[in-house]
Design a protein around this motif. Structure first.
Motif, PDB file in Angstrom:
ATOM      1  N   GLU A   1      -7.887   3.905   3.704  1.00  0.00           N
ATOM      2  CA  GLU A   1      -7.295   5.019   4.451  1.00  0.00           C
ATOM      3  C   GLU A   1      -5.930   5.422   3.905  1.00  0.00           C
ATOM      4  O   GLU A   1      -5.381   6.453   4.305  1.00  0.00           O
ATOM      5  CB  GLU A   1      -7.181   4.659   5.931  1.00  0.00           C
ATOM      6  N   ARG A   2      -5.370   4.628   2.972  1.00  0.00           N
ATOM      7  CA  ARG A   2      -4.068   4.952   2.403  1.00  0.00           C
ATOM      8  C   ARG A   2      -4.167   5.299   0.919  1.00  0.00           C
ATOM      9  O   ARG A   2      -3.180   5.251   0.201  1.00  0.00           O
ATOM     10  CB  ARG A   2      -3.095   3.792   2.614  1.00  0.00           C
ATOM     11  N   HIS A   3      -5.351   5.676   0.474  1.00  0.00           N
ATOM     12  CA  HIS A   3      -5.517   6.030  -0.923  1.00  0.00           C
ATOM     13  C   HIS A   3      -4.905   7.380  -1.271  1.00  0.00           C
ATOM     14  O   HIS A   3      -4.818   7.742  -2.444  1.00  0.00           O
ATOM     15  CB  HIS A   3      -7.000   6.006  -1.306  1.00  0.00           C
ATOM     16  N   ASP A   4      -4.461   8.129  -0.282  1.00  0.00           N
ATOM     17  CA  ASP A   4      -3.766   9.382  -0.562  1.00  0.00           C
ATOM     18  C   ASP A   4      -2.256   9.186  -0.632  1.00  0.00           C
ATOM     19  O   ASP A   4      -1.501  10.147  -0.773  1.00  0.00           O
ATOM     20  CB  ASP A   4      -4.109  10.437   0.480  1.00  0.00           C
ATOM     21  N   GLU A   5      -1.796   7.925  -0.539  1.00  0.00           N
ATOM     22  CA  GLU A   5      -0.375   7.594  -0.655  1.00  0.00           C
ATOM     23  C   GLU A   5      -0.143   6.764  -1.912  1.00  0.00           C
ATOM     24  O   GLU A   5      -0.994   5.970  -2.314  1.00  0.00           O
ATOM     25  CB  GLU A   5       0.111   6.774   0.543  1.00  0.00           C
ATOM     26  N   ASP A   6       1.023   6.928  -2.515  1.00  0.00           N
ATOM     27  CA  ASP A   6       1.410   6.043  -3.610  1.00  0.00           C
ATOM     28  C   ASP A   6       1.580   4.618  -3.086  1.00  0.00           C
ATOM     29  O   ASP A   6       2.134   4.407  -2.000  1.00  0.00           O
ATOM     30  CB  ASP A   6       2.735   6.487  -4.229  1.00  0.00           C
TER      31      ASP A   6
ATOM     32  N   PRO B   1       0.796  -1.231   0.000  1.00  0.00           N
ATOM     33  CA  PRO B   1       0.000   0.000   0.000  1.00  0.00           C
ATOM     34  C   PRO B   1       0.821   1.270   0.000  1.00  0.00           C
ATOM     35  O   PRO B   1       0.309   2.337  -0.318  1.00  0.00           O
ATOM     36  CB  PRO B   1      -0.818  -0.125   1.284  1.00  0.00           C
ATOM     37  N   CYS B   2       2.102   1.178   0.351  1.00  0.00           N
ATOM     38  CA  CYS B   2       2.972   2.357   0.417  1.00  0.00           C
ATOM     39  C   CYS B   2       4.191   2.121  -0.462  1.00  0.00           C
ATOM     40  O   CYS B   2       4.905   1.121  -0.303  1.00  0.00           O
ATOM     41  CB  CYS B   2       3.404   2.618   1.857  1.00  0.00           C
TER      42      CYS B   2
ATOM     43  N   ALA C   1      -1.047   7.734  -6.132  1.00  0.00           N
ATOM     44  CA  ALA C   1      -2.246   7.986  -5.327  1.00  0.00           C
ATOM     45  C   ALA C   1      -3.395   8.496  -6.198  1.00  0.00           C
ATOM     46  O   ALA C   1      -4.562   8.146  -5.970  1.00  0.00           O
ATOM     47  CB  ALA C   1      -1.915   8.992  -4.221  1.00  0.00           C
ATOM     48  N   ALA C   2      -3.071   9.268  -7.218  1.00  0.00           N
ATOM     49  CA  ALA C   2      -4.111   9.812  -8.096  1.00  0.00           C
ATOM     50  C   ALA C   2      -4.839   8.729  -8.884  1.00  0.00           C
ATOM     51  O   ALA C   2      -5.957   8.942  -9.360  1.00  0.00           O
ATOM     52  CB  ALA C   2      -3.493  10.828  -9.063  1.00  0.00           C
TER      53      ALA C   2
ATOM     54  N   PHE D   1      -3.734  -5.831  -3.270  1.00  0.00           N
ATOM     55  CA  PHE D   1      -3.055  -5.559  -1.997  1.00  0.00           C
ATOM     56  C   PHE D   1      -2.428  -4.175  -1.967  1.00  0.00           C
ATOM     57  O   PHE D   1      -2.199  -3.625  -0.891  1.00  0.00           O
ATOM     58  CB  PHE D   1      -2.022  -6.649  -1.718  1.00  0.00           C
ATOM     59  N   ALA D   2      -2.165  -3.601  -3.133  1.00  0.00           N
ATOM     60  CA  ALA D   2      -1.635  -2.231  -3.178  1.00  0.00           C
ATOM     61  C   ALA D   2      -2.725  -1.187  -2.980  1.00  0.00           C
ATOM     62  O   ALA D   2      -2.423  -0.033  -2.662  1.00  0.00           O
ATOM     63  CB  ALA D   2      -0.917  -2.000  -4.511  1.00  0.00           C
TER      64      ALA D   2
END
Length: 270
Positions: free
Chosen positions: A121-126, A46-47, A229-230, A115-116
């Protein structure tokens, strides 16, 4: 141009869903027995800043690896046909969350994308999908280990074959002075392993980071594909439309609960 933010690792940043798909499926098409079999496995995170570290490395207690596995075997009530084979126990332990030196991968680029992008809650991170050429990895095996794989006629190990090569982790680590990496297919313990199209990797040293080992090879055997993230929300919608969801990848009520939680946590489309 690709940017590098992990030493020796090619990092590619797509600008669209179409470009992302092209990159994920861009490997050459080796033909064996008249059918397509991929040489590449994938791992979604996710990050994008995360590297490839095993759970026992993240725990920070490498000296406790043997103790963890020994006590898992002692307290487990699950019998195995090969009681002296560390690989079946290690696979079961990894599957149920014990810190081990195993790293989870998948043959499916779409499962890796899940899984990425699964953590709303982590959709604003690459995020990132790491891809490794396991066939090329196995060309770098110590001669005796490589020959055992070649005699089997396969391209990846099984727990049975690993047990024949080295029935214990201690003997596995002693096979060569330099750390080496092996990819093996876990037995179908349950539908989760089957549906996630799982592959596992293991290095002959608990301290050796998989990303550093893969990046040191000439040429490097790993690539990191950033999921910007976009793009994450769009990717997530496409995966849900293709039924690559928790309901499929985690069969049962746990997966259903995960899917519903994510579904109702997602913000409305803008």
């Amino acid at each position: 141009m690709p940017a590098v933010d992990h030493p020796g690792v090619e990092t590619v940043v797509p600008g669209s869903w179409a470009e992302l798909q092209d990159l994920l499926f861009s490997e050459p098409w080796p033909q064996r027995a008249g059918r397509y079999h991929s040489n590449v496995v994938h791992r979604g995170l996710p990050c994008a800043g995360y590297g490839l570290r095993t759970s026992v490395q993240r725990l920070g207690r490498l000296e406790r690896e043997t103790d963890l596995l020994r006590n898992f075997r002692k307290y487990s009530r699950v019998p195995f046909r090969h009681q002296e084979n560390d690989w079946e126990w290690l696979t079961l332990a990894q599957h149920h969350g014990l810190p081990t030196r195993i790293l989870d991968w998948t043959y499916s680029p779409l499962v890796a994308l899940h899984f990425a992008t699964a953590e709303v809650e982590r959709h604003d991170e690459d995020g990132a999908v790491w891809s490794a050429d396991f066939v090329a990895v196995h060309r770098r095996l110590p001669p005796g280990v490589r020959e055992a794989l070649e005699r089997s006629g396969g391209t990846a190990f099984t727990v049975e074959l690993l047990g024949e090569v080295a029935p214990t982790l201690a003997r596995f680590d002693a096979l060569d002075e330099e750390p080496f990496m092996v990819f093996f297919e876990p037995p179908s313990l349950d539908e989760r392993i089957v549906n996630q199209y799982a592959s596992f990797s293991v290095v002959s040293s608990p301290a050796q980071r998989p990303d550093e080992w893969l990046a040191r090879a000439e040429p490097p055997l790993v690539r990191k594909l950033v999921v910007p993230a976009a793009l994450k929300r769009q990717v997530r919608e496409r995966l849900d439309q293709a039924n690559v969801t928790e309901r499929v990848l985690f069969p049962g009520l746990d997966g259903l609960s995960r899917w519903l939680t994510r579904y109702y946590s997602s913000p409305p489309r803008r």
